[in-house]
Write an enzyme that holds these catalytic residues in place. Structure first.
Site, short mmCIF file in Angstrom:
data_model
loop_
_atom_site.label_atom_id
_atom_site.label_comp_id
_atom_site.label_asym_id
_atom_site.label_seq_id
_atom_site.Cartn_x
_atom_site.Cartn_y
_atom_site.Cartn_z
N SER A 38 0.80 -1.23 0.00
CA SER A 38 0.00 0.00 0.00
C SER A 38 0.83 1.28 0.00
O SER A 38 0.33 2.33 -0.39
CB SER A 38 -0.97 0.02 1.18
OG SER A 38 -0.28 0.24 2.39
N LYS A 89 0.58 4.60 6.82
CA LYS A 89 -0.05 5.45 5.80
C LYS A 89 0.56 6.84 5.81
O LYS A 89 1.21 7.25 6.75
CB LYS A 89 -1.56 5.57 6.04
CG LYS A 89 -2.30 4.26 6.11
CD LYS A 89 -2.27 3.50 4.81
CE LYS A 89 -2.86 2.12 4.96
NZ LYS A 89 -2.50 1.23 3.90
#
Length: 187
Positions: A24, A73
Site C-alpha cells: 500500500s 499510511k
C-alpha cells in the site's frame, strides 16, 4: 536483565523498529525493485509529546476497523482541510474535524485507508516514520518528493523516472486537498 526495563521503556516511548509489509505504500516503501520488506525506525516521542502532525508525514496507526492491526499510511490532510475523496468513500468531499487526520496509502489501488474508514482520530496514531534501515541500498531518512532535474543533454535513467513519478503522485495528492484553516499545528 537490568537493561530490560530501559529497553522496553525506550521502544514504548521514544523509538521503535518495525518491519513494513505489503504494497500500500509503494513505491515509497517496499518498492517492486526490492526483494526485501523495509525495516524502518518510527518515532513515538514526537506523537506522544504533541508535536504537530503535518501533511506528508508517514505514520503508523491502529487500524480503525481492526484495532489489533497496525497500518502505515501517509497523512494527506489535517484538521480544517477539505479532501476530495476517492472510491469507495461515499461522499465526494470530506471536512477533516479537529483532532483528526486523513490518511492514504501511496498506492491507491492496494490500500485500506481513509477512503474506506474516513478521518482518523489522532489518538489512533502510534508513531511517525523517521528512517529506513533496511535494505541497505535505501538506508536513510525519507525525503519529500521533489521535481527531478536533469542536465541538458544528460540521459534520464530509472532513478530520474522514479523520482518524477513520485513527484507527480504528490502533486495529484495535494491537488485534492483544500486548506481551510490558518494553522497546520494539531496536538
Amino acid at each position: 536483565m537490568y537493561w530490560l526495563p530501559l529497553g522496553l521503556g525506550f521502544t514504548q516511548y521514544f523509538y521503535t523498529l518495525k518491519t513494513v509489509r505489503g504494497r500500500s505504500m509503494q513505491p515509497t516503501l517496499n518498492p517492486d525493485t526490492s526483494s526485501w520488506d523495509d525495516i524502518v525506525i518510527f518515532d513515538r516521542y514526537s506523537i506522544n509529546s504533541g508535536e504537530p502532525i503535518r501533511k506528508g508525514d508517514i505514520v503508523a496507526l491502529r487500524d480503525p476497523i481492526n484495532s489489533r492491526k497496525m497500518l502505515v499510511k501517509r497523512v494527506v490532510a489535517v484538521a480544517g482541510d477539505i479532501v476530495k475523496t476517492l472510491p469507495p468513500y461515499p461522499d465526494a468531499e470530506v471536512f477533516i474535524p479537529e483532532g483528526h487526520v486523513w490518511v492514504e496509502g501511496d498506492e491507491p489501488f492496494r490500500t485500506l485507508d481513509s477512503n474506506k474508514f474516513g478521518p482518523v482520530p489522532l489518538a489512533l496514531l502510534d508513531s511517525k516514520l523517521m528512517y529506513i534501515v533496511w535494505p541497505l541500498d535505501r538506508i536513510g531518512p525519507l525525503r519529500p518528493p521533489i521535481s527531478p532535474v536533469s542536465k541538458r543533454g544528460a540521459s534520464r535513467d530509472f532513478r530520474w523516472y522514479s523520482d518524477m513519478a513520485a513527484f507527480e503522485r504528490e502533486q495529484r495528492r495535494q491537488s485534492r486537498v483544500t486548506t481551510r484553516s490558518t494553522t497546520t499545528s494539531h496536538s
